[in-house]
Enzyme design. Structure first.
Site: not given
Length: 470
Positions: A82, A178-179, A389, A442
């Site tokens: 996020g 991701s984050y 991605d 992703h």
């Protein structure tokens, strides 16, 4: 706003049944069966674990035992990023958990490539304010950042192991995407450092971590995004040169000229899926998954890109409308009751990514120093990248890993999956394995579930992926 209970009065499991005061906290968290769930033989648990007694902060978790021999399998914590997105909504329900949400009746289907075939799986909604996780102190939401998240996640683990002591001796790994390129190494570092100081009872048997399509270095992530877009015919030669001329990704602040150029770049991703370049977008969902935006967070890496609205579009999975199904399912009262969730009756609906988190106090421009430290400390570290991605593309990851300066033991080597197909490529560095997953977006487990499970199994076994057809 957050539902409040008396300070420090977090309900320990949110689910001790009336008339059953003798139940242990672990047994009280047992999930018997979810609405629409297919029958399974393994056990699952869900509930809350207090991470700060004084402030009344509690994180919600969902745990699945391995399908076979859970007493001998490793324990793996999965984190989504996020910052502010739910590992329960994405990881558990749409990517690698045993039950995947779907349209229609039943609402859940069995995931034949669930990662709990290889390990015991733990999903946590972190930080507070994400999903069902909450705090009694409303000011906590204004103090969130990488450090608080890492410390709360560590406190969660210490307390979770006290509730589930049978897993204390198991090999423990962390994985995420991701984050979580920030979350996972930072939590691993807290565990790594704390293990040297805490008593034997609180020591965590951390062996390594794995991160996918991960945000790890602002400069390289941003440079890689633009290079990838040009290489894959997403942007024109003129716009590519404009961005290259007017944007210096080593700087923290955008110039007006760079801001204008980047907005032209993001205009393209209004019509194609940034998270999976060659997948269709959702055009029928009630919530318009691919167009809903994450909270506009300033100062979060990559700092320049985070100021552009289109950076905050939500990812869509293998079914581009699957996030719609998950959101509807998680907001059902019968589902929340079965999961022992939402016990404080929060005033907002469950969402994949929190609309309440609009501030982030700290986010290092690069996580590479942390990764270097943990590689040198002997932890097993794998980095993987789905190569379709556009959000955190394989180009960015390759640039970031090159910046680490690790010796290459075995360079670009194909690895094979079923039916003698190339699954991607690997680069074996000294102390780190890099893996690409061909054709994955992703969220790699959503797009290439069988290959993702194969990758996971080899990571846990610390074995190279097969370099010849089988």
């Amino acid at each position: 706003m957050f539902a409040l209970v008396a300070a420090g009065g977090v309900l320990p499991t949110a689910a001790v049944e009336k008339g059953s005061p003798s139940k242990s906290p672990q047994e009280a968290d047992r999930v018997i069966k979810l609405p629409g769930q297919p029958a399974v033989s393994f056990k699952q648990y869900a509930g809350y674990v207090t991470v700060n007694q004084t402030h009344g902060r509690a994180l919600f978790y969902w745990f699945f035992e391995a399908t076979k021999n859970p007493q001998t399998k490793p324990l793996v914590l999965w984190l989504n990023g996020g910052p502010g997105c739910s590992s329960v909504g994405y990881g558990a329900a749409e990517e690698l958990g045993p039950f995947l949400t779907q349209k229609g009746n039943p609402e859940l289907k069995l995931n034949n490539n669930s990662w709990n075939k290889a390990a015991n799986l733990l999903f946590v909604e972190s930080p507070i304010g994400v999903g069902f996780s909450y705090t009694n102190s409303s000011n906590d939401i204004n103090e969130l950042g990488d450090k608080v998240t890492a410390q709360d996640s560590y406190n969660f683990l210490v307390n979770w192991f006290r509730r589930f002591p049978q897993y204390k001796s198991h090999e423990f790994y962390i994985a995420g995407e991701s984050y979580a390129g920030h979350y996972v190494p930072q939590l691993a570092e807290v565990i790594f450092d704390s293990n040297k100081k805490v008593t034997k009872d609180d020591r965590i048997n951390l062996k390594g971590f794995m991160i996918g399509n991960a945000l790890v270095d602002d400069e390289m992530d941003q440079t890689g995004m633009i290079d990838y877009a040009w290489d894959h015919a997403v942007i024109s030669d003129r716009l590519y040169q404009e961005i290259k001329t007017k944007c210096n990704f080593r700087n923290e602040h955008l110039t007006d000229e760079c801001d204008t150029a980047l907005n032209k770049y993001y205009d393209v991703y209004k019509i194609v899926d940034m998270y999976s370049l060659y997948s269709p977008t959702c055009v029928r969902g009630n919530f318009s998954s691919t167009n809903r935006k994450l909270p506009r967070i300033q100062g979060v890496a990559p700092r320049l890109m985070s100021k552009i609205d289109e950076w905050h579009k939500k990812p869509a999975g293998y079914d581009p409308c699957v996030t719609d199904y998950t959101q509807m399912y998680m907001n059902r009262p019968d589902v929340q009751e079965a999961l022992h969730a939402n016990v404080t009756k929060i005033s907002y609906p469950w969402t994949h990514c929190s609309d309440n988190i609009t501030f982030w106090s700290d986010a290092p421009a690069s996580i590479l120093p942390t990764i270097s430290k943990l590689v040198a400390g002997g932890l097993r570290v794998w980095v993987y990248s789905g190569d379709t991605d556009g959000r955190i593309p394989v180009t960015a990851t390759r640039l970031s890993l090159k910046k680490l300066g690790l010796k290459i033991n075995q360079d670009w080597t194909p690895w094979y999956t079923y039916k003698k197909q190339v699954g991607g490529w690997t680069v074996e560095y000294k102390g780190l394995m890099f893996v690409t997953v061909r054709g994955a977006g992703h969220q790699v487990p959503s797009f290439k579930p069988r290959q993702a499970l194969q990758l996971f199994v080899h990571f846990l076994a610390n074995k190279k992926l097969p370099s010849s057809p089988f």
